[in-house]
Design a protein around this motif. Structure first.
Motif, short mmCIF file in Angstrom:
data_model
loop_
_atom_site.label_atom_id
_atom_site.label_comp_id
_atom_site.label_asym_id
_atom_site.label_seq_id
_atom_site.Cartn_x
_atom_site.Cartn_y
_atom_site.Cartn_z
N THR A 300 0.85 -1.19 0.00
CA THR A 300 0.00 0.00 0.00
C THR A 300 0.89 1.24 0.00
N ILE A 301 0.67 2.11 -0.99
CA ILE A 301 1.49 3.32 -1.09
C ILE A 301 0.66 4.58 -0.83
N ALA A 302 -0.65 4.44 -0.87
CA ALA A 302 -1.58 5.53 -0.56
C ALA A 302 -2.91 4.83 -0.26
N PRO A 303 -3.88 5.53 0.35
CA PRO A 303 -5.13 4.85 0.66
C PRO A 303 -5.74 4.19 -0.59
N GLY A 304 -5.97 2.89 -0.51
CA GLY A 304 -6.58 2.16 -1.62
C GLY A 304 -5.68 1.95 -2.82
N HIS A 305 -4.44 2.36 -2.71
CA HIS A 305 -3.51 2.28 -3.85
C HIS A 305 -2.37 1.32 -3.50
N ARG A 306 -2.28 0.23 -4.25
CA ARG A 306 -1.21 -0.73 -4.00
C ARG A 306 -0.37 -0.90 -5.26
#
Ligand code: SF4
Ligand code: MG
Length: 316
Positions: A300-306
């Motif tokens: 995970t690199i940002a909310p909801g973003h992998r």
């Protein structure tokens, strides 16, 4: 929470007719009710295999598919039949999935009659309603599939799917064979149906441009693995994975109609014998030593973003 979850582990490739079934390796995919998820990748990345597994028409060698929280394999009898019907798949070529000897009315009406979704007495009306929903004129229902254009045949396939009252539709390259203007009409139909019938879609396409317009969330696959996953706007505004960035550079943007020449370089390696480490390393402009030996985890690199790229460790 009503959700559909598919957790699928390692599917080894095996020849199936002329088509090769490609490996899907440790993919964990969740589609929530009402959502449209776009599944994107080059041909041979395993996206069709994943779609078939999710739709329950191809078994996974390991892993599970959960439908509304229950394991699909454990749903038996009426529950199992209902779960199967509630997931429908729409393919690229409707001609190969429509029985050429049946009239349109029978193509659409057969399954709902068998499964008790309509009665003999209401049958004609039921078929008419599905045809109207799919944007077709019911007065054409006595005709055969070959008497229709490609776009109309895809509408027949859609009407047939709608006739069993599905919740979840897996579209595998459902507009890829159609002219661009017809593509837009069918895509609009999918979106209208989503709104009117509260449908959930897994929309499989090699074309990021097609997926952009209709997906809430986008999952990018490369050689059997998910490399990036994020809300649609996020993927298009801030693509993280070098593969996604390369794919995006091939989509003609509205604001800049010039095609970028970056693209994805080189041939896609065989999914049955993928490169070690990061599968993308032979084609990646940023590859470094670690990429050749170590598989990058989906982080995970940002909310909801992998994203699955070692660069996120070095630059983070
Ligand atoms: Fe490129 Fe390495 Fe990232 Fe793979 S892990 S995408 S090879 S930089
Ligand atoms: Mg395919």
């Amino acid at each position: 929470k009503l959700d559909f979850t598919g957790k699928l582990l390692k599917k080894l490739g095996a020849p199936m007719k002329e088509e090769t079934v490609h490996a899907v390796d440790n993919v964990d995919l969740t589609v929530t009710k009402g959502e449209v998820v776009g599944l994107v990748g080059e041909s041979g990345c395993g996206k069709s295999t994943l779609g078939r597994m999710v739709a329950g028409i191809m078994p996974a060698t390991e892993g599970t598919i959960r439908w509304h929280g229950k394991e699909l394999a454990e749903l038996t009898g009426a529950d199992g039949r209902r779960a199967k019907l509630q997931t429908q798949m729409i393919f690229q070529d409707p001609m190969s999935s429509l029985n050429p000897r049946l009239r349109v009315a029978d193509i659409i009406g057969e399954a709902p009659l068998v499964h008790g979704l309509t009665k003999r007495a209401d049958y004609e009306q039921y078929v008419d309603e599905q045809m109207r929903r799919a944007g077709m004129d019911p007065s054409l229902k006595r005709r055969y599939p070959h008497q229709f254009s490609g776009g109309q045949r895809q509408r027949i396939g859609i009407a047939r799917a709608l006739a069993v009252q599905p919740e979840f539709i897996v579209c595998d390259e459902s507009v890829a064979a159609l002219d661009v203007s017809i593509q837009a009409q069918i895509l609009n139909l999918f979106m209208d149906l989503r709104r009117d019938l509260n449908l959930t879609y897994l929309f499989i396409s090699h074309d990021l441009g097609v997926v952009e317009h209709l997906s809430d969330r986008v999952v990018i696959m490369y050689l059997g693995r998910v490399v990036e996953e994020a809300p649609s706007e996020e993927v298009f505004a801030r693509p993280n994975h070098p593969y996604t960035q390369a794919l995006l550079s091939e989509v003609p943007r509205i604001e800049a109609r010039k095609k970028s020449f970056a693209g994805v370089k080189g041939e896609i390696p065989s999914p049955l014998n993928p490169p070690p480490g990061c599968h993308f390393h032979p084609r990646c402009p940023h590859a470094f030593e670690r990429c050749r030996v170590e598989r990058p985890a989906l982080k995970t690199i940002a909310p909801g973003h992998r994203s699955a790229c070692h660069l996120n460790d070095t630059t983070g």
